[in-house]
Design a protein around this motif. Structure first.
Motif, PDB file in Angstrom:
ATOM      1  N   VAL A   1     -62.580 -95.841 -38.666  1.00 18.39           N
ATOM      2  CA  VAL A   1     -61.369 -96.611 -38.958  1.00 18.39           C
ATOM      3  C   VAL A   1     -60.428 -95.829 -39.862  1.00 18.39           C
ATOM      4  O   VAL A   1     -60.796 -94.836 -40.490  1.00 18.39           O
TER       5      VAL A   1
ATOM      6  N   GLU B   1     -57.178-101.487 -42.623  1.00 12.00           N
ATOM      7  CA  GLU B   1     -58.440-100.893 -42.181  1.00 12.00           C
ATOM      8  C   GLU B   1     -59.085-100.112 -43.321  1.00 12.00           C
ATOM      9  O   GLU B   1     -60.310-100.109 -43.479  1.00 12.00           O
TER      10      GLU B   1
ATOM     11  N   SER C   1     -62.795-100.431 -44.855  1.00 14.49           N
ATOM     12  CA  SER C   1     -63.662 -99.251 -44.901  1.00 14.49           C
ATOM     13  C   SER C   1     -64.164 -98.991 -46.316  1.00 14.49           C
ATOM     14  O   SER C   1     -65.313 -98.566 -46.514  1.00 14.49           O
TER      15      SER C   1
ATOM     16  N   ILE D   1     -62.474-100.345 -35.478  1.00 10.75           N
ATOM     17  CA  ILE D   1     -62.213-101.755 -35.767  1.00 10.75           C
ATOM     18  C   ILE D   1     -62.763-102.649 -34.661  1.00 10.75           C
ATOM     19  O   ILE D   1     -63.455-103.636 -34.905  1.00 10.75           O
TER      20      ILE D   1
END
Length: 592
Positions: free
Chosen positions: A318, A324, A328, A398
């Motif tokens: 990601v 994102e 993460s 994702i």
């Protein structure tokens, strides 16, 4: 007579035999499933009760006779039972010497003659449940075999050889990957083993090529886990037990000159508690919830993987920035507590962009040593194990679709090169990219696999399929990706709530029963919050506003235009502020 029938059924079950082609005879009071080489099954159309009968008990003059290819299972709703049968199939190839079929059409047989005795509310709910069954009938990517287990990878079968050889297929199967596990429970209870057909959802793709005068077969089998089954936007991340959405085990098989090679990879949503609820925006907000429970959830997820596969390398593709990136970061923080698992972040979009997918070689160089240590399974022509896989790569982006498929196809190619070298077909410096026909078919194999996996989760084919097929992005591929992205937006916002309910119903996560409130009751705002109504109001108001402005030659018409313009803006503001209410959303089960 019945004792003899039961004795023969037990004998067939011991042999692991499953009926294939059968006649479906339709009578006024029951359905009869008549195999060509076994005892018929009678299904009451009144209440769905099942019983084995003799051929002498079959009546004459059925109202309809059709050919079916398997009984997928049964499900009980408010007013009776529904039997799911395979009405058409396509042979896709061979696995361990046995035919594998893809289900091309299914049909539910209704056994609900007591429906006429139900209340109006129950009839209304039953109608909605039946509409979900219609969605189930269209489920893509379902595969089965009458003679071999598709849920177990080749290495597990090798290690279990003899232990399960004589038991029925449903007993051999890994329940995580049996798509119809809930549907076959009544058949199991009735001890109807020859009728019990385990089905997987995923992909089965195979190619055969000539390489140096040798016939080489490469097969991809993907098995979708049912523990957190669902659609792209309604099943994200993990649940409290550590089961993740879109978890798929992919096995790449090589067969040549009596040698068999197997290589496993898994993909699955980022194993923290997060959601991304559709709200009419193109990219809904990503929410991370219950962060205090994250370490335990991650620990449970990886504990299960270690128990099943051995050492784990977790590859996170990601973005490292934006929403994102926030997700993460939470994932990376939780992984710091798992010292025995290597976590490898690789910002796919930043490093590879939309054109330079060859830069995935940088990722391979980071993990090459672990990949070599984990190894793969190889079996020689004498049936002896030459090498076993002792760990696995877990890949995610994702959605665990587009970026993941590109990455897994590269890793699969690297392992295939190694296996062909190990059995002596390649030299140490040789690779399949030097054999253009083989390489092209291998890439198409992985691209078709990615499309099928994506269709089940997102409703569309995979993006970035061009790189997997051709090694580069093409103009036609960009256009196709654009259309697929728009289709995903439409399906995720306006259709996937229904698909999610259908999946939860058939997987047994929602049990239909009388005496509980209807899950389909709507409140006042929900009755209004229907997109076609909102769209009609907006379009109508805009039309009247535009028309009145064109006629605004006096103060009265101008004020009329202002009122309609304000009304239009108000409706648009309500729709925007309550975007989630206007989307299709599931009603049977909670997100976690």
């Amino acid at each position: 007579m019945m004792a003899a029938c039961e004795k023969e059924m037990a004998h067939l079950a011991h042999q692991g035999k499953i009926y294939d082609e059968m006649q479906l005879l339709v009578f006024e009071e029951d359905y009869i499933v008549k195999p060509s080489d076994g005892h018929p099954l009678s299904i009451s159309r009144l209440d769905g009760s099942l019983k084995i009968i003799s051929e002498a008990d079959i009546g004459s003059n059925p109202t309809e006779t059709t050919l079916i290819y398997g009984v997928v299972g049964t499900i009980r709703l408010l007013a009776g039972t529904y039997i799911l049968v395979v009405t058409s199939r396509q042979q896709m190839g061979m696995h361990r010497g046995f035919s594998v079929y893809r289900i091309t059409s299914m049909k539910f047989l209704s056994c609900n003659k007591v429906l006429k005795l139900s209340s109006l509310a129950e009839k209304r709910d039953e109608a909605y449940f039946v509409s979900l069954l219609k969605t189930v009938e269209k489920t893509p990517g379902l595969y089965y075999s009458y003679e071999t287990d598709l849920t177990l990878n080749v290495q597990r079968i090798y290690n279990l050889e003899g232990l399960k050889k004589r038991s029925p297929l449903w007993k051999q199967a890994d329940p995580r990957y049996v798509w119809n596990r809930s549907l076959i429970e009544e058949l199991i209870e009735a001890k109807l083993e020859p009728y019990i057909l385990p089905v997987i959802q995923g992909s089965f793709q195979t190619i055969q090529v000539k390489l140096k005068e040798k016939l080489v077969t490469v097969t991809l089998i993907s098995r979708r886990c049912t523990r957190r089954i669902g659609t792209r936007m309604w099943r994200r991340g993990a649940n409290l037990e550590g089961h993740v959405a879109n978890f798929i085990e992919t096995e790449q098989l090589l067969e040549v000159e009596g040698f068999t090679g197997s290589y496993l990879q898994v993909r699955g949503s980022i194993p923290v508690l997060w959601e991304q609820i559709v709200d009419l925006t193109y990219k809904p907000k990503l929410n991370i919830i219950n962060t205090d429970k994250t370490p335990k959830v991650v620990q449970r997820h990886f504990y299960d993987l270690v128990q099943r596969y051995g050492s784990i390398v977790a590859i996170d593709l990601v973005d490292q920035k934006g929403s994102e990136g926030s997700l993460s970061l939470v994932y990376a923080d939780a992984m710091q507590h798992l010292k025995h698992i290597r976590y490898v972040p690789f910002d796919f979009h930043h490093i590879c962009g939309h054109l330079h997918f060859e830069r995935l070689q940088l990722l391979y160089e980071q993990i090459a040593e672990e990949l070599q240590k984990q190894g793969c399974f190889l079996q020689n022509s004498d049936g002896k194990s030459m090498e076993e896989q002792t760990g696995i790569l877990r890949v995610n982006c994702i959605d665990c679709l587009d970026r993941t498929n590109v990455t897994q196809s590269l890793l699969g190619q690297k392992v295939l090169d190694y296996q062909l070298n190990k059995i002596g077909l390649f030299t140490s410096s040789e690779c399949i990219s030097q054999h253009s026909d083989f390489h092209q078919q291998f890439k198409i194999l992985w691209a078709n696999h990615g499309d099928e996996i994506s269709l089940q989760y997102s409703g569309t084919h995979a993006l970035k399929g061009d790189f997997v097929r051709y090694g580069r992005q093409t103009v036609s591929g960009l256009i196709k990706d654009g259309f697929s992205a728009l289709a995903r937006y439409y399906l995720n916002n306006f259709h996937d709530g229904i698909r999610q309910d259908a999946m939860d119903l058939v997987a047994g996560y929602y049990t239909v029963s009388r005496g509980i409130p209807s899950p389909f009751q709507l409140n006042g705002f929900e009755l209004f919050a229907y997109l076609p109504i909102a769209s009609a109001l907006i379009v109508g108001a805009l039309t009247i506003t535009t028309f009145s402005l064109q006629q605004a030659d006096d103060t009265q018409n101008f004020l009329f235009s202002v009122v309609w313009g304000g009304l239009t803006a108000g409706v648009m503001a309500v729709v925007k502020a309550n975007g989630r209410q206007f989307c299709s959303r599931p009603r049977l089960c909670k997100l976690f």
